[in-house]
Scaffold this active site. Structure first.
Site, PDB file in Angstrom:
ATOM      1  N   ARG A 106      -5.081   8.942  -8.419  1.00  0.00           N
ATOM      2  CA  ARG A 106      -5.652   7.672  -8.886  1.00  0.00           C
ATOM      3  C   ARG A 106      -7.116   7.905  -9.224  1.00  0.00           C
ATOM      4  NH1 ARG A 106      -1.129   6.865  -8.666  1.00  0.00           N
ATOM      5  NH2 ARG A 106       0.082   5.144  -7.825  1.00  0.00           N
ATOM      6  N   ASP A 143       6.941   5.942  -3.911  1.00  0.00           N
ATOM      7  CA  ASP A 143       6.818   5.761  -2.449  1.00  0.00           C
ATOM      8  C   ASP A 143       8.199   5.701  -1.798  1.00  0.00           C
ATOM      9  OD1 ASP A 143       4.165   5.393  -3.177  1.00  0.00           O
ATOM     10  OD2 ASP A 143       4.286   3.207  -3.047  1.00  0.00           O
ATOM     11  N   TYR A 168      -5.562  -6.645  -3.472  1.00  0.00           N
ATOM     12  CA  TYR A 168      -5.350  -6.449  -4.906  1.00  0.00           C
ATOM     13  C   TYR A 168      -4.508  -7.579  -5.465  1.00  0.00           C
ATOM     14  CZ  TYR A 168      -0.670  -4.391  -4.099  1.00  0.00           C
ATOM     15  OH  TYR A 168       0.627  -4.165  -3.742  1.00  0.00           O
ATOM     16  N   GLY A 181       0.891  -1.167   0.000  1.00  0.00           N
ATOM     17  CA  GLY A 181       0.000   0.000   0.000  1.00  0.00           C
ATOM     18  C   GLY A 181       0.922   1.208   0.000  1.00  0.00           C
ATOM     19  N   ASN A 189      -0.352  11.431  -5.397  1.00  0.00           N
ATOM     20  CA  ASN A 189      -0.611  10.079  -5.913  1.00  0.00           C
ATOM     21  C   ASN A 189      -1.983   9.964  -6.592  1.00  0.00           C
ATOM     22  OD1 ASN A 189       0.588   7.623  -6.305  1.00  0.00           O
ATOM     23  ND2 ASN A 189       0.945   7.271  -4.112  1.00  0.00           N
ATOM     24  N   LEU A 236       2.081   2.608   3.329  1.00  0.00           N
ATOM     25  CA  LEU A 236       2.801   1.569   4.081  1.00  0.00           C
ATOM     26  C   LEU A 236       4.204   1.383   3.493  1.00  0.00           C
ATOM     27  CD1 LEU A 236       2.846  -0.615   6.304  1.00  0.00           C
ATOM     28  CD2 LEU A 236       2.029  -2.237   4.585  1.00  0.00           C
ATOM     29  N   ASN A 237       4.307   1.410   2.159  1.00  0.00           N
ATOM     30  CA  ASN A 237       5.621   1.277   1.528  1.00  0.00           C
ATOM     31  C   ASN A 237       6.566   2.381   2.028  1.00  0.00           C
ATOM     32  OD1 ASN A 237       4.332  -0.685   0.005  1.00  0.00           O
ATOM     33  ND2 ASN A 237       4.189   0.562  -1.850  1.00  0.00           N
TER      34      ASN A 237
HETATM   35  P1  ADP Z   1       5.670   7.307  -9.349  1.00  0.00           P
HETATM   36  O1  ADP Z   1       6.140   5.920  -9.014  1.00  0.00           O
HETATM   37  O2  ADP Z   1       5.019   7.973  -8.182  1.00  0.00           O
HETATM   38  O3  ADP Z   1       4.917   7.420 -10.637  1.00  0.00           O
HETATM   39  P2  ADP Z   1       7.978   8.353 -10.757  1.00  0.00           P
HETATM   40  O4  ADP Z   1       7.730   7.415 -11.885  1.00  0.00           O
HETATM   41  O5  ADP Z   1       8.058   9.780 -11.101  1.00  0.00           O
HETATM   42  O6  ADP Z   1       6.978   8.183  -9.538  1.00  0.00           O
HETATM   43  O7  ADP Z   1       9.350   7.880 -10.111  1.00  0.00           O
HETATM   44  C1  ADP Z   1       9.772   8.270  -8.823  1.00  0.00           C
HETATM   45  C2  ADP Z   1      11.281   8.294  -8.792  1.00  0.00           C
HETATM   46  O8  ADP Z   1      11.768   7.003  -9.104  1.00  0.00           O
HETATM   47  C3  ADP Z   1      11.896   9.230  -9.809  1.00  0.00           C
HETATM   48  O9  ADP Z   1      12.026  10.544  -9.302  1.00  0.00           O
HETATM   49  C4  ADP Z   1      13.258   8.590 -10.008  1.00  0.00           C
HETATM   50  O10 ADP Z   1      14.138   8.975  -8.978  1.00  0.00           O
HETATM   51  C5  ADP Z   1      12.953   7.103  -9.883  1.00  0.00           C
HETATM   52  N1  ADP Z   1      12.715   6.485 -11.190  1.00  0.00           N
HETATM   53  C6  ADP Z   1      11.531   6.083 -11.703  1.00  0.00           C
HETATM   54  N2  ADP Z   1      11.689   5.510 -12.923  1.00  0.00           N
HETATM   55  C7  ADP Z   1      13.014   5.563 -13.183  1.00  0.00           C
HETATM   56  C8  ADP Z   1      13.852   5.122 -14.285  1.00  0.00           C
HETATM   57  N3  ADP Z   1      13.350   4.532 -15.370  1.00  0.00           N
HETATM   58  N4  ADP Z   1      15.186   5.336 -14.178  1.00  0.00           N
HETATM   59  C9  ADP Z   1      15.722   5.924 -13.089  1.00  0.00           C
HETATM   60  N5  ADP Z   1      15.003   6.345 -12.028  1.00  0.00           N
HETATM   61  C10 ADP Z   1      13.670   6.183 -12.067  1.00  0.00           C
END
Ligand code: ADP
Length: 311
Positions: free
Chosen positions: A167, A258, A88, A29, A165, A32-33
């Site tokens: 959704r 998270d 889930y 969740g 977040n 929680l993460n």
């Molecule tokens: P969410 O999971 O909330 O959608 P993001 O996709 O923006 O968030 O990713 C959160 C963080 O995880 C980013 O700021 C980055 O630091 C890291 N991250 C996510 N995807 C990548 C990727 N493909 N390569 C490197 N870092 C990543």
């Protein structure tokens, strides 16, 4: 001693375990993460509590045991007779993950039918952490109670960190989602949005525009994540851009955001430096996306590198 309280919903996760019809049960969740990673990164003398509601059945007892075993405080988690925890299931189709949820009647939705337990949990706390999912699962009157508690908490000197977040499937309509999220932003000290979600629902044209919108709503510190692209951190007098390390082998991006939030908050709470904290957030997310699952156990060297926690 620092005390952090994460507020939200923890669920049972059923993940494919090899054979087509074989699943492994775990717990996860978004909030929680983050709490789970904060526990690994903050000094052992600090307290990290999880606030939610669960049932009284066996699976609820197992979830409670899991949260406790992670080292999180569970003293204010209500156990209700009338409902159980949400569930889930992850499906894999040619390597693509999709999610099905059974959470409409979950106990967590009722965690704020009365605010006594949350007020008790936040007593003496330094930071409350919540997300847009925390807001989305609550009925409107309960959301109002949550906002009142957060207002009082801030008045007493507490800080609030919030990951919007977004959704849309959890909300009755997009406008309720965007209005409520901005209301929460107005009660937040630290906002941790992800640009891709924000651009879609708020029509921001750049990550800087996302940061500006949360700043204008009232959040003093805004950190905008953007997948592999640079993270932007903005405060009243400074702004930074931090480029996450390139990851050649992304295994599973579950909990990227998270874990970023946990890395950022653990560093920021301990050292108060925005740039270092943004690097710490990205550093943790980088480690997490190179392994399967939301919850990755960090070795002590990684914990030390990310948060500065003594070895
Ligand atoms: P969410 O999971 O909330 O959608 P993001 O996709 O923006 O968030 O990713 C959160 C963080 O995880 C980013 O700021 C980055 O630091 C890291 N991250 C996510 N995807 C990548 C990727 N493909 N390569 C490197 N870092 C990543």
């Amino acid at each position: 001693m620092t005390r952090i309280v994460a507020i939200g919903e923890a669920m049972v996760e059923l993940a494919p375990a090899g054979d087509a019809e074989l699943y492994r049960a775990g717990f996860a969740g978004d909030t929680l993460n983050t709490a789970w990673y904060l526990r690994q990164l903050m000094p052992a003398t600090d307290a990290i509590a999880y606030f939610t509601a669960i049932g009284k059945d066996d699976i609820s007892a197992r979830l409670l045991a899991f949260i406790r075993a992670a080292g999180l405080e569970t003293g204010q988690i209500a156990q209700r007779d009338d409902s159980t925890v949400g569930l889930y299931m992850i499906s894999l189709n040619n390597g693509e993950r999709s999610f099905s949820y059974w959470r409409g009647q979950s106990a967590a939705r009722r965690m704020l039918e009365d605010d006594t337990a949350l007020r008790a949990a936040l007593q003496g706390a330094d930071l409350a952490y919540l997300s847009g999912i925390t807001l989305a699962i609550l009925p409107q009157d309960a959301r109002g109670r949550l906002f009142d508690v957060l207002r009082d908490f801030r008045q007493a000197g507490g800080k609030v960190a919030f990951d919007p977040n977004l959704r849309p499937r959890l909300w009755p309509d997009p406008k309720t989602m965007t209005d409520t999220v901005m209301q929460a932003a107005g009660l937040s000290d630290i906002a941790l949005p992800s640009y891709e979600d924000e651009a879609g629902w708020f029509h921001d044209t750049t990550p800087a525009a996302t940061a500006q919108r949360y700043r204008e709503a009232g959040a003093a510190v805004v950190v905008v994540k953007n997948g592999p692209k640079q993270v932007i951190a903005v405060t009243p007098n400074r702004s930074f851009a931090v480029k996450p390390s390139q990851v050649a082998n992304v295994v599973d991006t579950t909990a990227a955001g998270d874990s970023f939030n946990a890395g950022f908050l653990a560093s920021y709470l301990q050292h108060g430096d925005l740039e270092t904290a943004s690097i710490a957030g990205a550093d943790l997310a980088t480690a997490v996306i190179q392994q399967f699952g939301a919850l990755v156990t960090l070795d002590q060297f990684t914990q030390h590198r990310i948060s500065g926690r003594p070895l």
